[in-house]
Design a protein around this motif. Structure first.
Motif, PDB file in Angstrom:
ATOM      1  N   PHE A 191       0.813  -1.217   0.000  1.00  0.00           N
ATOM      2  CA  PHE A 191       0.000   0.000   0.000  1.00  0.00           C
ATOM      3  C   PHE A 191       0.849   1.271   0.000  1.00  0.00           C
ATOM      4  CE2 PHE A 191      -2.969  -3.224   1.427  1.00  0.00           C
ATOM      5  CZ  PHE A 191      -4.074  -2.920   0.643  1.00  0.00           C
ATOM      6  N   ARG A 212      -9.058   7.171  -6.951  1.00  0.00           N
ATOM      7  CA  ARG A 212      -9.430   8.102  -5.876  1.00  0.00           C
ATOM      8  C   ARG A 212     -10.917   8.457  -5.923  1.00  0.00           C
ATOM      9  NH1 ARG A 212      -6.284  13.787  -5.969  1.00  0.00           N
ATOM     10  NH2 ARG A 212      -8.000  14.437  -7.312  1.00  0.00           N
ATOM     11  N   GLU A 252      -1.517  12.946  -5.360  1.00  0.00           N
ATOM     12  CA  GLU A 252      -2.456  13.167  -4.262  1.00  0.00           C
ATOM     13  C   GLU A 252      -3.424  12.007  -4.205  1.00  0.00           C
ATOM     14  OE1 GLU A 252      -4.496  16.786  -3.552  1.00  0.00           O
ATOM     15  OE2 GLU A 252      -2.819  17.932  -4.360  1.00  0.00           O
ATOM     16  N   LEU A 253      -3.342  11.251  -3.160  1.00  0.00           N
ATOM     17  CA  LEU A 253      -4.192  10.076  -3.038  1.00  0.00           C
ATOM     18  C   LEU A 253      -5.515  10.498  -2.428  1.00  0.00           C
ATOM     19  CD1 LEU A 253      -1.368   7.599  -2.126  1.00  0.00           C
ATOM     20  CD2 LEU A 253      -2.246   8.261  -4.343  1.00  0.00           C
ATOM     21  N   ASP A 254      -6.196   9.598  -1.793  1.00  0.00           N
ATOM     22  CA  ASP A 254      -7.523   9.929  -1.296  1.00  0.00           C
ATOM     23  C   ASP A 254      -7.421  10.795  -0.053  1.00  0.00           C
ATOM     24  OD1 ASP A 254     -10.545   8.070  -0.565  1.00  0.00           O
ATOM     25  OD2 ASP A 254     -10.112  10.188  -0.607  1.00  0.00           O
ATOM     26  N   ARG A 270      -9.754  12.706   0.874  1.00  0.00           N
ATOM     27  CA  ARG A 270     -11.099  13.068   1.318  1.00  0.00           C
ATOM     28  C   ARG A 270     -11.693  11.996   2.219  1.00  0.00           C
ATOM     29  NH1 ARG A 270     -13.418  14.056  -4.409  1.00  0.00           N
ATOM     30  NH2 ARG A 270     -12.210  12.153  -4.593  1.00  0.00           N
ATOM     31  N   GLY A 271     -10.842  11.281   2.908  1.00  0.00           N
ATOM     32  CA  GLY A 271     -11.367  10.366   3.916  1.00  0.00           C
ATOM     33  C   GLY A 271     -11.649   8.960   3.434  1.00  0.00           C
ATOM     34  N   ARG A 312     -10.442   4.991   2.180  1.00  0.00           N
ATOM     35  CA  ARG A 312      -9.911   3.913   2.975  1.00  0.00           C
ATOM     36  C   ARG A 312      -8.396   3.790   2.879  1.00  0.00           C
ATOM     37  NH1 ARG A 312     -11.311  -2.217   3.159  1.00  0.00           N
ATOM     38  NH2 ARG A 312     -11.331  -2.456   5.402  1.00  0.00           N
ATOM     39  N   TYR A 313      -7.788   4.530   1.938  1.00  0.00           N
ATOM     40  CA  TYR A 313      -6.368   4.357   1.691  1.00  0.00           C
ATOM     41  C   TYR A 313      -5.488   4.571   2.918  1.00  0.00           C
ATOM     42  CZ  TYR A 313      -1.663   5.177   0.066  1.00  0.00           C
ATOM     43  OH  TYR A 313      -0.309   5.156  -0.061  1.00  0.00           O
ATOM     44  N   GLU A 345      -5.967   4.183   5.991  1.00  0.00           N
ATOM     45  CA  GLU A 345      -6.136   3.041   6.887  1.00  0.00           C
ATOM     46  C   GLU A 345      -5.364   1.809   6.378  1.00  0.00           C
ATOM     47  OE1 GLU A 345     -10.148   0.375   7.405  1.00  0.00           O
ATOM     48  OE2 GLU A 345     -10.345   2.538   7.141  1.00  0.00           O
ATOM     49  N   LEU A 346      -5.504   1.544   5.068  1.00  0.00           N
ATOM     50  CA  LEU A 346      -4.837   0.386   4.487  1.00  0.00           C
ATOM     51  C   LEU A 346      -3.328   0.579   4.446  1.00  0.00           C
ATOM     52  CD1 LEU A 346      -7.301  -0.266   1.535  1.00  0.00           C
ATOM     53  CD2 LEU A 346      -7.006  -1.694   3.578  1.00  0.00           C
ATOM     54  N   ALA A 347      -2.888   1.817   4.258  1.00  0.00           N
ATOM     55  CA  ALA A 347      -1.466   2.084   4.142  1.00  0.00           C
ATOM     56  C   ALA A 347      -0.732   1.778   5.446  1.00  0.00           C
ATOM     57  CB  ALA A 347      -1.220   3.529   3.715  1.00  0.00           C
ATOM     58  N   LYS A 348      -1.475   1.822   6.536  1.00  0.00           N
ATOM     59  CA  LYS A 348      -0.869   1.514   7.839  1.00  0.00           C
ATOM     60  C   LYS A 348      -0.716   0.007   8.045  1.00  0.00           C
ATOM     61  CE  LYS A 348      -3.388   4.957   9.910  1.00  0.00           C
ATOM     62  NZ  LYS A 348      -4.569   5.001  10.718  1.00  0.00           N
ATOM     63  N   ASP A 349      -1.551  -0.737   7.324  1.00  0.00           N
ATOM     64  CA  ASP A 349      -1.578  -2.183   7.448  1.00  0.00           C
ATOM     65  C   ASP A 349      -0.309  -2.761   6.837  1.00  0.00           C
ATOM     66  OD1 ASP A 349      -2.115  -4.867   7.281  1.00  0.00           O
ATOM     67  OD2 ASP A 349      -4.046  -4.641   6.293  1.00  0.00           O
ATOM     68  N   GLN A 350       0.559  -3.380   7.677  1.00  0.00           N
ATOM     69  CA  GLN A 350       1.869  -3.795   7.173  1.00  0.00           C
ATOM     70  C   GLN A 350       1.842  -5.118   6.409  1.00  0.00           C
ATOM     71  OE1 GLN A 350       4.853  -2.213   6.969  1.00  0.00           O
ATOM     72  NE2 GLN A 350       3.781  -0.395   7.645  1.00  0.00           N
ATOM     73  N   GLY A 351       0.769  -5.456   5.778  1.00  0.00           N
ATOM     74  CA  GLY A 351       0.801  -6.700   5.014  1.00  0.00           C
ATOM     75  C   GLY A 351      -0.416  -6.843   4.159  1.00  0.00           C
ATOM     76  N   ARG A 352      -0.453  -7.884   3.444  1.00  0.00           N
ATOM     77  CA  ARG A 352      -1.640  -8.259   2.687  1.00  0.00           C
ATOM     78  C   ARG A 352      -1.617  -9.782   2.655  1.00  0.00           C
ATOM     79  NH1 ARG A 352      -0.060  -7.265  -3.646  1.00  0.00           N
ATOM     80  NH2 ARG A 352      -2.268  -6.966  -3.754  1.00  0.00           N
TER      81      ARG A 352
END
Lengths: 237, 237
Positions: free
Chosen positions: A28, A41, B217-219, B221-222, B224-225, B227-234
């Motif tokens: 991500f 986006r 410039e990603l999302d 405007r609130g 889900r990105y 949140e997902l970017a913090k997730d250290q895996g998939r």
């Protein structure tokens, strides 16, 4: 009648994601994801998408209506293995598809049943087979190639798509994975017919009917090309 | 106020011509030309273009109005050397520009005066210099980068364009010269703002204001990105 359809968000240079990065420790945060999340986006911001992810808020506008429409049309999906792998965890127990999904893969795996109507069936004998299974599951609704981009490209190359909707996002990525980088012969093209164009500040949505592959049709309406083509030279370079 | 503008016809995969072919004995029969003439077919068929070529007939429709507009706006042009070489003979004694044209080249050459208001001035100190000379010649009108595609791409890369209008022609070429294949850093993009979209059966005309180059410039405007970017895996692949 069931149509085989696809729709994908692309940058103006035709990329659906940044350059492929299989080695990112956090995908991500990769350049691949940065490109992907920039061109999607407008989807992530839409109310229809957020609703399917059980998130509050989001924008209700024309772009949102197009997301809602893209959820409403298919009765079944076909999906690439890499998209499934990337989505399996984030989509959670109630994935946003709410219909049978047929995943094209080389690895056999038991069918997964999820909440809300989504199931994942793993198809190991190719894209055409996955499309036929999805067609049987879709009833009178359409079959959508959900992605990723390389599967949509493959379907286009094989002449399997009836319709493709491109969501042109006004950004140039410069590097990335190109949706339409298909392999065609010299002086050959895939012709399409634009059927609907909707422009918003964030994205231009153009729906095309796929006419098919063939020799490029040049100016057959009396332009200057035939005359110039006979001319055996041009100014020295 | 004078704007630096460009407009080019491209295939859905972003090509303004087929693959470059400098060795063709008759360029007009090359794959490069086949791609070029397919994506400019709508121009060659227009009455406004044919009129400037002293040819009868042609179609009077919305596409034609756009060709007429593209002739009306510039007070001067900047052109690449290869486009000039290819056009010098076919354009004849009364080229379609009817304004001063500044050709970016490495070869010095005397200024050419043609009939109907077109002149060609050869500029050997680079694109920026050619644009400044064109700006001085254009008065209150705009300066158009006439082409070829590689010069338009170069102007875009250097941040010299205020506006670009893309004429999306509904064909996929698969191979060819890509207009927007610019060299940017990872997670960087050139942002644009669509200002006008006109759809016809032959082509979708989208005019963009060029906002400039910067981090994607990603999302914001609130979505889900974050949140997902913090997730250290998939899920494992």
């Amino acid at each position: 009648m069931t149509k085989i359809i696809a729709q994908l968000s692309i940058s103006l240079d035709g990329c659906y994601a940044g350059p492929r990065d299989d080695d990112a420790t956090n995908w991500f945060q990769s350049a691949e994801a940065a490109g992907f999340f920039r061109v999607t986006r407008w989807v992530l911001a839409s109310m229809a998408w957020r609703d399917r992810q059980h998130l509050d808020g989001g924008e209700a506008n024309v772009d949102d209506e197009i997301v809602a429409e893209s959820f409403a049309r298919p009765g079944a999906y076909v999906m690439g293995r890499r998209m499934f792998d990337g989505g399996e965890r984030p989509w959670g127990e109630e994935p946003p598809f709410r219909n049978p999904v047929f995943v094209v893969t080389h690895r056999e795996r038991e069918k997964l049943e999820r909440q809300g109507g989504t199931s994942f069936t793993f198809v190991t004998d190719g894209l055409e087979s996955a499309i036929e299974q999805a067609r049987a599951a879709a009833g009178s609704k359409d079959v959508a190639i959900a992605g990723g981009g390389s599967l949509v490209k493959h379907a286009l190359e094989l002449g399997l798509l009836d319709e493709i909707e491109l969501h042109y996002v006004p950004v140039i990525l410069g590097h990335g994975q190109r949706l339409l980088d298909v392999d065609l012969g010299a002086k050959e093209g895939i012709e399409l017919v634009p059927e609907r164009t909707i422009a918003t500040p964030e994205v231009t949505h153009i729906r095309y009917r796929v006419e098919g592959r063939g020799p490029l049709e040049l100016d057959t309406r009396g332009g200057r090309y035939p005359e110039l083509a006979k001319d055996q030279g041009r100014a020295e370079r």
